[in-house]
Design an enzyme around this catalytic site. Sequence first.
Site, PDB file in Angstrom:
ATOM      1  NE  ARG A   1      19.284 -36.524 -13.097  1.00  0.00           N
ATOM      2  CZ  ARG A   1      19.427 -35.750 -12.039  1.00  0.00           C
ATOM      3  NH1 ARG A   1      19.190 -36.223 -10.833  1.00  0.00           N
ATOM      4  NH2 ARG A   1      19.809 -34.503 -12.179  1.00  0.00           N
TER       5      ARG A   1
ATOM      6  N   GLY B   1      20.972 -27.232 -14.988  1.00  0.00           N
ATOM      7  CA  GLY B   1      20.488 -26.433 -13.871  1.00  0.00           C
ATOM      8  C   GLY B   1      19.285 -25.579 -14.240  1.00  0.00           C
TER       9      GLY B   1
ATOM     10  N   GLY C   1      26.398 -28.560 -12.427  1.00  0.00           N
ATOM     11  CA  GLY C   1      27.768 -28.257 -11.993  1.00  0.00           C
ATOM     12  C   GLY C   1      28.793 -28.732 -13.002  1.00  0.00           C
TER      13      GLY C   1
END
Length: 401
Positions: free
Chosen positions: A38, A358, A381
Amino acid sequence: MAKLSITDLKDLRGKTVFMRVDYNVPLDENGAITDDKRIKATIPSVDHLVKEGAKIVLGSHLGRPKGKKDPKQSLRPVAARLAELSGAPVNFADDCIGDKVDQLKKNLQPGQILLLENLRFYAEEEKNDAAFAEKLAQGIDVYINDAFGTAHRAHASTAAVAELVKKRGGQAAAGFLMEKELKYLGGILANPARPLVCILGGAKVSDKIKVIENLLNIADVILIGGAMAYTFRKAQGFSVGKSLCEHDKIDLAKSLLEKAKGKKFFLPEDQLQTTEFKAGAPTRNTDGPSIEDGWEGVDIGAATIETYKTEIAKAKTIVWNGPMGVFEIPDFSKGTFEVAKAVADATKRGATTIIGGGDSAKAVKQAGLAKEMSFVSTGGGASLEFLEGKPLPGVAALSDR
Ligand code: AMP
């Protein structure tokens, strides 16, 4: 409406830029980062701002501190890793608001970075609190959001700060990572090369109702897998044995099947079933859609794999969200991995292939095929809500182009 991009921002030299990033990285018990993907993912935006001579303030959350300061969820270890990866000096502020932080912002020189402490140490962050946003926006000239994974939440750092900067006449833009998400996911909804094949799996129909409803209007073909298929099959009168099935969602499944009439909406024609939900348990392919009493479905069956591969081979655009079966257990992973291979082959022939975040992203990575896809979304999400056709607050808050 197209949103302003980081490359549209001119004259950044000396300007103080607040960039919302997603540094929610996994830490081990000693506070060491176990996966820095990330942080790496934001380097293109960080590098660009350094090169442009901006004064860079980075804000992120980490974990779920729920409004309390918790040293175990501090972003401090990220500052060191970010300095290594970016090659630029990174200062760390042990708070995200307040006089001390404001002074650190003022002390920044062009090309320098200040990483703020975990935004969620304040409950006001998740409440999109206006007074908290004022403090975060103190001294900020330009807003950038490069954290797609939190764009579906209206939090102070994703919504109110952007609005404040715009109200003061500043610009609010998407970072490179966010821009890529919008390009690929937005492309599916706006103007996909056809046929557009959507592959949907996972545990529950109820989680994906709105995605199915929205994609029924857009997709040429929908391929359903995972446990959610059993709820549809039960609604059609087939038996599902002891499979995971949302027995209270049968009416909902019926109404979706009604909406899917006349469309190429595929349910598995056979299943892989087992007597026990564990590795090494006996398995058997069903003869048709029904699962036998005492057995449970754990993957799509052999005939379904072939049908789905044929449909995938014809696609020009593919979006995939949710595994075809219990891919975490190798005995039950064949359907998911065969579909992953077929999607990877489609990329090679020139199709645009997009993996929603996900579990499908995890499956594709586990199959060693993540690099073979056109794009793997970083937001679970957020990508689902995007595919539902919902405006994401973190995107809506950005300036229009
Ligand atoms: P979701 O988060 O809804 O995308 O669901 C992903 C989860 O669904 C994964 O952990 C899978 O193991 C699980 N899953 C997929 N197919 C089945 C199945 N047939 N029975 C039980 N769980 C399943």
